[in-house]
Design an enzyme around this catalytic site. Structure first.
Site, mmCIF file in Angstrom:
data_model
loop_
_atom_site.group_PDB
_atom_site.id
_atom_site.type_symbol
_atom_site.label_atom_id
_atom_site.label_comp_id
_atom_site.label_asym_id
_atom_site.label_seq_id
_atom_site.Cartn_x
_atom_site.Cartn_y
_atom_site.Cartn_z
ATOM 1 N N PHE A 159 1.259 -0.993 -0.108
ATOM 2 C CA PHE A 159 0.276 0.350 0.169
ATOM 3 C C PHE A 159 0.716 1.137 0.027
ATOM 4 O O PHE A 159 0.451 2.362 -0.143
ATOM 5 C CB PHE A 159 -1.107 -0.236 1.623
ATOM 6 C CG PHE A 159 -0.035 0.936 2.105
ATOM 7 C CD1 PHE A 159 -0.132 1.850 2.310
ATOM 8 C CD2 PHE A 159 0.104 -0.419 3.535
ATOM 9 C CE1 PHE A 159 0.629 2.179 4.283
ATOM 10 C CE2 PHE A 159 1.234 0.219 3.975
ATOM 11 C CZ PHE A 159 0.772 1.478 4.814
ATOM 12 N N LYS A 183 -1.182 -7.216 -9.291
ATOM 13 C CA LYS A 183 -2.291 -7.499 -7.895
ATOM 14 C C LYS A 183 -1.768 -6.145 -6.913
ATOM 15 O O LYS A 183 -0.907 -6.590 -6.412
ATOM 16 C CB LYS A 183 -1.708 -8.543 -7.736
ATOM 17 C CG LYS A 183 -3.017 -9.387 -6.395
ATOM 18 C CD LYS A 183 -3.813 -8.895 -5.588
ATOM 19 C CE LYS A 183 -3.143 -8.407 -4.554
ATOM 20 N NZ LYS A 183 -3.266 -7.796 -3.391
ATOM 21 N N GLU A 186 -4.966 -3.780 -1.667
ATOM 22 C CA GLU A 186 -6.103 -3.461 -1.899
ATOM 23 C C GLU A 186 -6.794 -2.381 -1.077
ATOM 24 O O GLU A 186 -7.883 -2.369 -0.866
ATOM 25 C CB GLU A 186 -6.655 -4.948 -1.636
ATOM 26 C CG GLU A 186 -6.914 -5.608 0.130
ATOM 27 C CD GLU A 186 -6.278 -5.828 0.457
ATOM 28 O OE1 GLU A 186 -4.762 -6.108 -0.234
ATOM 29 O OE2 GLU A 186 -5.404 -6.527 1.617
ATOM 30 N N SER A 236 5.678 -6.989 3.276
ATOM 31 C CA SER A 236 6.132 -7.384 4.776
ATOM 32 C C SER A 236 6.575 -8.427 4.087
ATOM 33 O O SER A 236 7.079 -9.470 3.817
ATOM 34 C CB SER A 236 4.818 -7.520 5.960
ATOM 35 O OG SER A 236 4.334 -7.930 5.192
ATOM 36 N N CYS A 291 9.236 2.251 3.074
ATOM 37 C CA CYS A 291 10.502 0.789 3.766
ATOM 38 C C CYS A 291 12.042 1.273 3.903
ATOM 39 O O CYS A 291 12.189 0.488 4.370
ATOM 40 C CB CYS A 291 10.436 -0.452 2.745
ATOM 41 S SG CYS A 291 11.120 0.168 0.970
ATOM 42 N N GLU A 391 9.018 -3.696 13.306
ATOM 43 C CA GLU A 391 8.760 -2.812 11.963
ATOM 44 C C GLU A 391 7.448 -1.872 12.348
ATOM 45 O O GLU A 391 6.826 -2.325 12.453
ATOM 46 C CB GLU A 391 9.084 -3.104 10.217
ATOM 47 C CG GLU A 391 9.218 -2.558 9.611
ATOM 48 C CD GLU A 391 8.936 -2.840 7.985
ATOM 49 O OE1 GLU A 391 7.908 -4.227 7.756
ATOM 50 O OE2 GLU A 391 9.411 -1.649 7.081
HETATM 51 P P1 NAD Z 1 1.514 -6.813 3.012
HETATM 52 O O1 NAD Z 1 2.732 -7.530 2.993
HETATM 53 O O2 NAD Z 1 0.092 -6.588 4.221
HETATM 54 O O3 NAD Z 1 0.938 -6.863 1.341
HETATM 55 C C1 NAD Z 1 1.642 -6.839 0.446
HETATM 56 C C2 NAD Z 1 0.735 -7.261 -0.572
HETATM 57 O O4 NAD Z 1 0.908 -8.774 0.060
HETATM 58 C C3 NAD Z 1 -0.631 -7.186 -0.717
HETATM 59 O O5 NAD Z 1 -0.685 -6.420 -2.130
HETATM 60 C C4 NAD Z 1 -1.177 -7.300 -0.290
HETATM 61 O O6 NAD Z 1 -2.748 -7.461 -0.738
HETATM 62 C C5 NAD Z 1 -0.630 -9.209 -0.289
HETATM 63 N N1 NAD Z 1 -1.400 -9.698 1.402
HETATM 64 C C6 NAD Z 1 -1.361 -9.181 2.174
HETATM 65 N N2 NAD Z 1 -1.593 -10.790 3.221
HETATM 66 C C7 NAD Z 1 -1.877 -11.403 2.884
HETATM 67 C C8 NAD Z 1 -1.425 -12.770 2.920
HETATM 68 N N3 NAD Z 1 -1.499 -13.682 4.332
HETATM 69 N N4 NAD Z 1 -1.031 -13.908 1.933
HETATM 70 C C9 NAD Z 1 -0.677 -13.231 0.843
HETATM 71 N N5 NAD Z 1 -1.450 -11.864 0.077
HETATM 72 C C10 NAD Z 1 -1.002 -10.746 1.047
HETATM 73 O O7 NAD Z 1 2.892 -5.480 3.059
HETATM 74 P P2 NAD Z 1 1.595 -4.048 3.547
HETATM 75 O O8 NAD Z 1 1.683 -3.248 4.686
HETATM 76 O O9 NAD Z 1 0.270 -3.411 2.062
HETATM 77 O O10 NAD Z 1 2.992 -3.070 2.969
HETATM 78 C C11 NAD Z 1 3.880 -2.396 3.748
HETATM 79 C C12 NAD Z 1 4.993 -3.886 4.107
HETATM 80 O O11 NAD Z 1 6.250 -3.467 3.336
HETATM 81 C C13 NAD Z 1 6.152 -3.398 5.169
HETATM 82 O O12 NAD Z 1 6.603 -4.445 5.514
HETATM 83 C C14 NAD Z 1 7.213 -2.233 4.534
HETATM 84 O O13 NAD Z 1 8.669 -2.456 4.748
HETATM 85 C C15 NAD Z 1 7.062 -2.851 2.707
HETATM 86 N N6 NAD Z 1 7.900 -2.536 1.983
HETATM 87 C C16 NAD Z 1 9.386 -3.187 1.517
HETATM 88 C C17 NAD Z 1 9.596 -2.465 0.397
HETATM 89 C C18 NAD Z 1 11.470 -3.052 -0.470
HETATM 90 O O14 NAD Z 1 11.080 -2.251 -1.269
HETATM 91 N N7 NAD Z 1 11.620 -3.437 0.630
HETATM 92 C C19 NAD Z 1 9.322 -1.347 -0.614
HETATM 93 C C20 NAD Z 1 7.926 -0.756 -0.077
HETATM 94 C C21 NAD Z 1 7.063 -1.794 0.939
#
Ligand code: NAD
Length: 506
Positions: A159, A183, A186, A236, A291, A391
């Site tokens: 997000f 994808k 959401e 994440s 991130c 984090e």
């Molecule tokens: P998230 O992991 O909750 O969601 C990422 C994606 O995974 C979304 O599209 C979501 O729909 C999907 N998802 C969520 N739960 C899921 C599950 N149980 N099973 C399968 N898919 C699932 O992450 P977020 O909260 O949207 O983003 C924040 C996180 O992303 C932070 O930890 C941040 O550090 C990380 N991030 C990392 C980078 C990088 O380049 N290292 C860049 C941006 C964000």
């Protein structure tokens, strides 16, 4: 992830993109897209059905047959056009992004702009997807490589950068000759969809780019799908690890950029004013939801005396809606995110850290319903405390202390994460020692958020990444292509026959 809800009829729905058509999902599961500054419902996003995921992949599979043969120039010109369209629509894109994600308008423009740079890079694909050739590797024998597209690739995005991160993915995947299923998050899919519309307007053919929305089930369907060859994930650590394991078990390539705990080191010889500005901007900007946000500052020696000035600097930041002029810190993306950050601040106090500045429950006139947490500063933070080990992903800066540069480097290298780090100093020798000895993928020297431009690749490391190749830049060309190595000999009438050769030599 919050549970999906049933749709109300009056709110706009976010569409799927399948086979070049923006279509309404037939699902019964929907989730609200909410303005985090006001709680206004902006739209409803579907959780696509398994049949819709299959249809998106099938359309990408079909389109690959012709797209892989499309000339380099034709591919490049689409991204030349797309970069122009993004520039022309920058204001609208940023406004959409701020409405659904919360970050300030200037920062939303930055989010779009950092993605635009990747689109520009994709337009130079002719110089990037080049093979190698060695002439006369044996008598009359040449060896050369082709970098060929893989087929259907997929991207799963978080997000916090709903413009930049989708633009890390589909432009490079498509420019290299693949077709794509995206994808988006959401939580804020609307700006992503607007960028996808612009991509179609720029000339991406039907089926080359497809979009499905959803959560865990859709992601699992993508990981398992037999016709998807590679997955790029950003999000994440928990979800990224799951995606990596599931996708690679199904025989796919996967690259997963994941969570972080980015430390910086402040040496006493640093330029104080510049350093305090950098710390405040990188810790509290985007409400800490980057991130590459700086979440731990290790103050070395006399720099430990800078805490009051840092707190004073943090207090100058304006907390308000992202559309308000002069806002520095917007809301967190959801009520759940705000509650999580607030409870981690409570844990920090309970664990014995000193709360130098408490940003909980700020009064934000005109935005009383928003998910706000103001800049928060803890000192005396140590490994073992929840605010150090987790984090936080909010505007919370943890201050730790070290006697020497060596001690500070050891602290950072002991942390499992390896996304980003920075040092603030005027000493070239100290900066070089840091650059050599620090075990983190992206290093800033007096640069607080060292996200590389697309001439290079994003290069997080250790627990912040799974898979060896990073997104965008040079590395992603290899991620999205299969290297095929050709060894060729051609005979003419004058070539002497040496008979049967039963050895391994050429
Ligand atoms: P998230 O992991 O909750 O969601 C990422 C994606 O995974 C979304 O599209 C979501 O729909 C999907 N998802 C969520 N739960 C899921 C599950 N149980 N099973 C399968 N898919 C699932 O992450 P977020 O909260 O949207 O983003 C924040 C996180 O992303 C932070 O930890 C941040 O550090 C990380 N991030 C990392 C980078 C990088 O380049 N290292 C860049 C941006 C964000």
């Amino acid at each position: 992830m919050d549970a999906p809800v049933k749709p109300a009829t009056q709110v706009a729905t976010v569409k799927l993109l399948i086979g070049g058509e923006f279509v309404e999902s037939k699902t019964s599961e929907w989730r609200d897209v909410i303005n985090p500054a006001t709680q206004q419902v902006l739209a409803r996003v579907p959780f696509a059905t398994p049949a819709e995921v299959d249809a998106a992949v099938a359309s990408a599979q079909q389109a690959f047959k012709t797209w892989k043969k499309t000339s380099i120039g034709a591919r490049a010109r689409i991204f030349l056009k797309l970069q122009q369209l993004i520039r022309e629509n920058m204001g609208e894109l940023a406004a959409l992004l701020t409405a659904e994600q919360g970050k300030t308008l200037p920062d939303a423009e930055g989010d779009v702009f950092r993605g635009l740079e990747v689109v520009e890079h994709a337009a130079s694909i002719g110089n990037l997807q080049l093979g190698e050739l060695a002439n006369n590797v044996a008598g009359g024998v040449d060896t050369y490589t082709l970098l060929q597209p893989l087929g259907v690739c997929a991207g799963i995005t978080p997000f916090n950068f709903p413009a930049m991160i989708p633009l890390w993915m589909f432009p490079m995947a498509i420019a290299t000759g693949n077709t794509f299923v995206l994808k988006p998050s959401e939580q804020d899919p609307m700006v992503t969809m607007r960028l996808v519309e612009l991509a179609m307007e720029a000339g991406v053919p039907p089926g080359v780019l497809n979009v499905v929305h959803g959560g865990e089930q859709v992601v699992n369907a993508i990981c398992d799908h037999k016709d998807i060859k590679a997955i790029s994930f950003v999000g994440s650590t928990k979800v990224g690890t799951h995606v990596y394991n599931r996708a690679t078990l199904a025989g796919k390539r996967a690259q997963c950029m994941m969570g972080a705990k980015n430390h910086c080191i402040v040496l006493p010889d640093a330029n104080k004013e510049q350093t305090l500005n950098a710390l405040a901007g990188a810790s509290f900007g985007a409400a800490g939801q980057r991130c590459m946000a700086l979440s731990v500052a290790v103050l070395v020696g006399e720099a430990r005396n800078w805490i009051p000035d840092l707190v004073a600097k943090a207090k100058t930041l304006k907390v308000s809606g992202g559309t308000e002029k002069g806002t520095d810190v917007g809301p967190l993306v959801s009520c759940a995110a705000r509650d999580r950050v607030t409870s981690l601040i409570e844990r920090g106090v309970a664990d014995g850290a000193t709360l130098e500045l408490d940003g909980r429950n700020p009064h934000v006139p005109g935005y009383e319903q928003g998910n706000f947490v103001g800049p928060t500063v803890f000192s005396g933070v140590k490994p073992g405390m929840s605010i150090y080990d987790q984090e936080i992903f909010g505007p919370v800066l943890c201050l730790a202390e070290a006697e020497t540069l060596d001690d500070a480097i050891e602290l950072i290298n002991s942390n499992p994460n390896g996304n980003g780090t920075a040092i603030f100093t005027q000493s070239g020798a100290a900066a070089r020692k840091f650059q050599e000895e620090i075990d983190v993928g992206q290093v800033g020297i007096n640069v607080p958020i060292p996200v590389p431009v697309p001439l290079f690749s994003f290069s997080g490391s250790r627990a912040s990444k799974l898979g060896d190749l990073g997104p965008y830049g040079k590395q992603v060309i290899l991620f999205y292509t299969q290297t095929k190595t050709i060894t060729a000999r051609w005979f003419d009438d004058s070539t002497t026959s040496h008979g049967v050769n039963t050895t391994i030599s050429l």
